[in-house]
Motif scaffolding. Structure first.
Motif, PDB file in Angstrom:
ATOM      1  N   ILE A   1       0.831  -1.200   0.000  1.00 31.15           N
ATOM      2  CA  ILE A   1       0.000   0.000   0.000  1.00 31.15           C
ATOM      3  C   ILE A   1       0.876   1.265   0.000  1.00 31.15           C
ATOM      4  O   ILE A   1       0.540   2.241  -0.653  1.00 31.15           O
ATOM      5  CB  ILE A   1      -1.013  -0.026   1.180  1.00 31.15           C
ATOM      6  CG1 ILE A   1      -2.027   1.098   1.029  1.00 31.15           C
ATOM      7  CG2 ILE A   1      -0.336   0.123   2.496  1.00 31.15           C
ATOM      8  CD1 ILE A   1      -3.312   0.680   0.475  1.00 31.15           C
ATOM      9  N   ILE A   2       1.993   1.211   0.700  1.00 31.00           N
ATOM     10  CA  ILE A   2       2.902   2.368   0.729  1.00 31.00           C
ATOM     11  C   ILE A   2       3.451   2.640  -0.673  1.00 31.00           C
ATOM     12  O   ILE A   2       3.551   3.793  -1.092  1.00 31.00           O
ATOM     13  CB  ILE A   2       4.059   2.132   1.739  1.00 31.00           C
ATOM     14  CG1 ILE A   2       3.515   1.961   3.155  1.00 31.00           C
ATOM     15  CG2 ILE A   2       5.075   3.255   1.674  1.00 31.00           C
ATOM     16  CD1 ILE A   2       2.735   3.151   3.664  1.00 31.00           C
ATOM     17  N   LYS A   3       3.769   1.575  -1.396  1.00 31.58           N
ATOM     18  CA  LYS A   3       4.269   1.726  -2.767  1.00 31.58           C
ATOM     19  C   LYS A   3       3.231   2.432  -3.633  1.00 31.58           C
ATOM     20  O   LYS A   3       3.565   3.347  -4.400  1.00 31.58           O
ATOM     21  CB  LYS A   3       4.600   0.348  -3.338  1.00 31.58           C
ATOM     22  CG  LYS A   3       5.145   0.378  -4.738  1.00 31.58           C
ATOM     23  CD  LYS A   3       5.440  -1.037  -5.207  1.00 31.58           C
ATOM     24  CE  LYS A   3       5.881  -1.055  -6.645  1.00 31.58           C
ATOM     25  NZ  LYS A   3       6.082  -2.423  -7.132  1.00 31.58           N
ATOM     26  N   ALA A   4       1.972   2.043  -3.519  1.00 30.07           N
ATOM     27  CA  ALA A   4       0.901   2.657  -4.307  1.00 30.07           C
ATOM     28  C   ALA A   4       0.703   4.125  -3.927  1.00 30.07           C
ATOM     29  O   ALA A   4       0.523   4.981  -4.796  1.00 30.07           O
ATOM     30  CB  ALA A   4      -0.400   1.884  -4.121  1.00 30.07           C
ATOM     31  N   ILE A   5       0.737   4.409  -2.642  1.00 31.22           N
ATOM     32  CA  ILE A   5       0.553   5.788  -2.167  1.00 31.22           C
ATOM     33  C   ILE A   5       1.697   6.681  -2.641  1.00 31.22           C
ATOM     34  O   ILE A   5       1.460   7.781  -3.151  1.00 31.22           O
ATOM     35  CB  ILE A   5       0.416   5.823  -0.635  1.00 31.22           C
ATOM     36  CG1 ILE A   5      -0.907   5.173  -0.221  1.00 31.22           C
ATOM     37  CG2 ILE A   5       0.515   7.252  -0.111  1.00 31.22           C
ATOM     38  CD1 ILE A   5      -1.041   4.940   1.269  1.00 31.22           C
ATOM     39  N   THR A   6       2.938   6.211  -2.484  1.00 33.12           N
ATOM     40  CA  THR A   6       4.074   7.035  -2.907  1.00 33.12           C
ATOM     41  C   THR A   6       4.078   7.231  -4.426  1.00 33.12           C
ATOM     42  O   THR A   6       4.427   8.307  -4.912  1.00 33.12           O
ATOM     43  CB  THR A   6       5.415   6.437  -2.440  1.00 33.12           C
ATOM     44  OG1 THR A   6       5.535   5.102  -2.937  1.00 33.12           O
ATOM     45  CG2 THR A   6       5.540   6.454  -0.938  1.00 33.12           C
ATOM     46  N   TYR A   7       3.648   6.205  -5.165  1.00 31.21           N
ATOM     47  CA  TYR A   7       3.566   6.346  -6.619  1.00 31.21           C
ATOM     48  C   TYR A   7       2.560   7.432  -6.998  1.00 31.21           C
ATOM     49  O   TYR A   7       2.809   8.264  -7.875  1.00 31.21           O
ATOM     50  CB  TYR A   7       3.187   5.017  -7.289  1.00 31.21           C
ATOM     51  CG  TYR A   7       3.012   5.167  -8.773  1.00 31.21           C
ATOM     52  CD1 TYR A   7       4.111   5.219  -9.617  1.00 31.21           C
ATOM     53  CD2 TYR A   7       1.735   5.302  -9.330  1.00 31.21           C
ATOM     54  CE1 TYR A   7       3.951   5.381 -10.975  1.00 31.21           C
ATOM     55  CE2 TYR A   7       1.579   5.466 -10.699  1.00 31.21           C
ATOM     56  CZ  TYR A   7       2.690   5.498 -11.514  1.00 31.21           C
ATOM     57  OH  TYR A   7       2.513   5.681 -12.855  1.00 31.21           O
ATOM     58  N   ARG A   8       1.391   7.420  -6.347  1.00 32.31           N
ATOM     59  CA  ARG A   8       0.368   8.427  -6.655  1.00 32.31           C
ATOM     60  C   ARG A   8       0.869   9.828  -6.291  1.00 32.31           C
ATOM     61  O   ARG A   8       0.615  10.787  -7.024  1.00 32.31           O
ATOM     62  CB  ARG A   8      -0.938   8.144  -5.889  1.00 32.31           C
ATOM     63  CG  ARG A   8      -1.727   6.961  -6.381  1.00 32.31           C
ATOM     64  CD  ARG A   8      -1.966   6.908  -7.875  1.00 32.31           C
ATOM     65  NE  ARG A   8      -2.522   8.117  -8.443  1.00 32.31           N
ATOM     66  CZ  ARG A   8      -2.356   8.498  -9.704  1.00 32.31           C
ATOM     67  NH1 ARG A   8      -1.667   7.766 -10.532  1.00 32.31           N
ATOM     68  NH2 ARG A   8      -2.896   9.603 -10.138  1.00 32.31           N
ATOM     69  N   ILE A   9       1.563   9.958  -5.174  1.00 32.51           N
ATOM     70  CA  ILE A   9       2.099  11.268  -4.776  1.00 32.51           C
ATOM     71  C   ILE A   9       3.090  11.773  -5.815  1.00 32.51           C
ATOM     72  O   ILE A   9       3.017  12.931  -6.253  1.00 32.51           O
ATOM     73  CB  ILE A   9       2.738  11.197  -3.372  1.00 32.51           C
ATOM     74  CG1 ILE A   9       1.652  10.995  -2.318  1.00 32.51           C
ATOM     75  CG2 ILE A   9       3.558  12.455  -3.079  1.00 32.51           C
ATOM     76  CD1 ILE A   9       2.185  10.656  -0.931  1.00 32.51           C
ATOM     77  N   ILE A  10       4.025  10.913  -6.218  1.00 34.41           N
ATOM     78  CA  ILE A  10       5.006  11.300  -7.234  1.00 34.41           C
ATOM     79  C   ILE A  10       4.304  11.647  -8.545  1.00 34.41           C
ATOM     80  O   ILE A  10       4.644  12.627  -9.208  1.00 34.41           O
ATOM     81  CB  ILE A  10       6.049  10.179  -7.437  1.00 34.41           C
ATOM     82  CG1 ILE A  10       6.920  10.064  -6.186  1.00 34.41           C
ATOM     83  CG2 ILE A  10       6.906  10.423  -8.679  1.00 34.41           C
ATOM     84  CD1 ILE A  10       7.780   8.823  -6.143  1.00 34.41           C
TER      85      ILE A  10
END
Length: 64
Positions: A1-10
């Motif tokens: 989930i952290i990977k998905a969140i950081t991807y969306r932020i970037i």
């Protein structure tokens, strides 16, 4: 989930930067980024639905 969140932020930061460089308007940038992210959600869903129907790369395991 952290990977998905950081991807969306970037992705949002990148989209915002490009949109602002093109429009030179914070209001237009916000509108474009919101529309782009809403559209991306639906495109991701459709993409996943299509790929679930494609057997390529899936292995069938037969249990005895």
């Amino acid at each position: 989930i952290i990977k998905a969140i950081t991807y969306r932020i970037i992705s949002i930061i990148f989209d915002s930067t490009v949109a602002f460089l093109v429009t030179q308007s914070a209001e237009k940038t916000l509108i474009l980024v919101v529309i782009s992210n809403i559209f991306s959600i639906f495109m991701y869903f459709a993409h996943e639905r299509v790929w679930n129907r494609i057997p390529w790369g899936k292995h069938v395991i037969i249990c005895k």
